[in-house]
Write a protein that holds these residues in place. Sequence first.
Motif, short mmCIF file in Angstrom:
data_model
loop_
_atom_site.label_atom_id
_atom_site.label_comp_id
_atom_site.label_asym_id
_atom_site.label_seq_id
_atom_site.Cartn_x
_atom_site.Cartn_y
_atom_site.Cartn_z
N ARG A 59 0.69 -1.09 -0.13
CA ARG A 59 0.13 0.20 0.03
C ARG A 59 0.83 1.30 -0.09
O ARG A 59 0.66 2.22 -0.78
CB ARG A 59 -1.05 0.02 1.13
CG ARG A 59 -1.67 1.17 1.24
CD ARG A 59 -2.69 1.36 2.45
NE ARG A 59 -3.51 2.54 2.66
CZ ARG A 59 -4.42 2.76 2.98
NH1 ARG A 59 -4.82 1.82 4.12
NH2 ARG A 59 -5.09 3.91 3.37
N GLU B 127 0.79 4.14 -2.73
CA GLU B 127 0.69 5.58 -2.51
C GLU B 127 1.78 6.47 -2.97
O GLU B 127 1.75 7.45 -3.35
CB GLU B 127 0.13 5.95 -1.06
CG GLU B 127 -1.13 5.19 -0.75
CD GLU B 127 -1.41 5.14 0.87
OE1 GLU B 127 -2.48 5.01 1.08
OE2 GLU B 127 -0.36 5.48 1.35
N ARG B 128 2.99 6.10 -2.78
CA ARG B 128 4.24 6.58 -3.12
C ARG B 128 4.47 6.95 -4.63
O ARG B 128 4.79 7.81 -5.54
CB ARG B 128 5.38 6.00 -2.44
CG ARG B 128 6.86 6.89 -3.01
CD ARG B 128 6.95 8.09 -2.52
NE ARG B 128 8.16 8.68 -2.88
CZ ARG B 128 9.31 8.59 -2.61
NH1 ARG B 128 9.82 7.81 -1.65
NH2 ARG B 128 10.30 9.37 -3.26
N ARG C 261 -8.25 2.72 -2.51
CA ARG C 261 -8.41 3.38 -3.46
C ARG C 261 -8.81 4.74 -3.41
O ARG C 261 -8.61 5.74 -3.54
CB ARG C 261 -9.21 2.57 -4.57
CG ARG C 261 -9.39 3.45 -5.88
CD ARG C 261 -9.85 2.46 -6.76
NE ARG C 261 -10.47 3.37 -7.91
CZ ARG C 261 -11.71 3.78 -8.21
NH1 ARG C 261 -12.32 3.48 -7.31
NH2 ARG C 261 -12.06 4.42 -9.29
N SER D 38 -6.82 7.14 -1.22
CA SER D 38 -5.54 7.61 -1.83
C SER D 38 -5.81 9.03 -2.30
O SER D 38 -4.72 9.57 -2.62
CB SER D 38 -5.38 6.79 -3.13
OG SER D 38 -6.16 7.20 -4.12
#
Length: 274
Positions: free
Chosen positions: A27, A31-32, A54, A57
């Motif tokens: 995860r 995100e990165r 999702r 995010s």
Amino acid sequence: MSTIAEAAGWLTGDVALITGGGSGIGRAVAERFLAEGAKVAIIGRDQGKLDAVREASGKPESMLAIAADVRDSAALHKAVRQTVEHFGKLDILVPNAGIWDFNRSVTKLNGEQLAASFDELFSINVKGYLLTVEAAWRELVASGGNIVMTLSNASFYTAGGGPVYTASKFAARGLVNQFAYELAPKVRVNGVAVGGMNTDLRGPESIGLAERSIGDSFARSTITGNNPLIPLHDASVDPVDFTGSYVLLASKRNSGNITGQIINADGGIGIRGF
Ligand code: NAD
């Protein structure tokens, strides 16, 4: 880096697919990668959990959440197809979904338990990586893409798990080399050997460890026990602080000449020389 807001757009225009993207390092990497400009598909077993990631995010239009078990080749092929239909291509694959054996040593398990633990853990940690790459390599060849596998301190050293987990992570290290050889010159293949992190990492259901999570089971000091950076630098066990190595290896611009390599992001365990 303390937050992903400091990201620099190294993956702008790329499309990534990450297994085990519903929690932990998967995860955090998702995100990165989003913050670095990529579009990201995450795979996991629980659709609700993936959908929540999702939504949270902040860029749901740049994410796909696909329920698939990494032991299921047909489901993985479908996930790759969905990703390419939705985003147009696939540039980066992160085989990452895994489970741990909670240090169950050979002296703690009987033969039946060892066999069951081996079959379940290897089917996720090793067969899962094999099948994930098999499902995706054609698209990666088409895009001139790359693979970044999650490895472990247990890919190099003892005491990162019991014999079953350690063997699985040594095996995954072999896959980095073999796939780098097989898929050159079109596809680069590298790994990040992350050290202990505070995540939701679970154990084999077959030996009653599916409900146990590494984050709940160990104090921070235990997770980082062998880590020489802890006393002086307070090296983090938060997954977000391991994501930079993935970005570097995934970036065509910054690592276009690197394949078959592994970054040991483990707080320097190896400098003790064991
Ligand atoms: P995690 O449990 O938070 O993440 C793993 C994810 O994989 C979970 O979302 C889980 O649901 C998913 N998953 C498990 N089995 C699956 C399957 N059969 N099909 C699809 N998805 C499945 O734990 P994590 O620590 O983020 O683990 C990610 C990787 O990091 C693993 O390969 C693990 O071995 C490795 N690792 C973790 C640590 C640590 O201390 N947490 C240390 C070194 C390496």
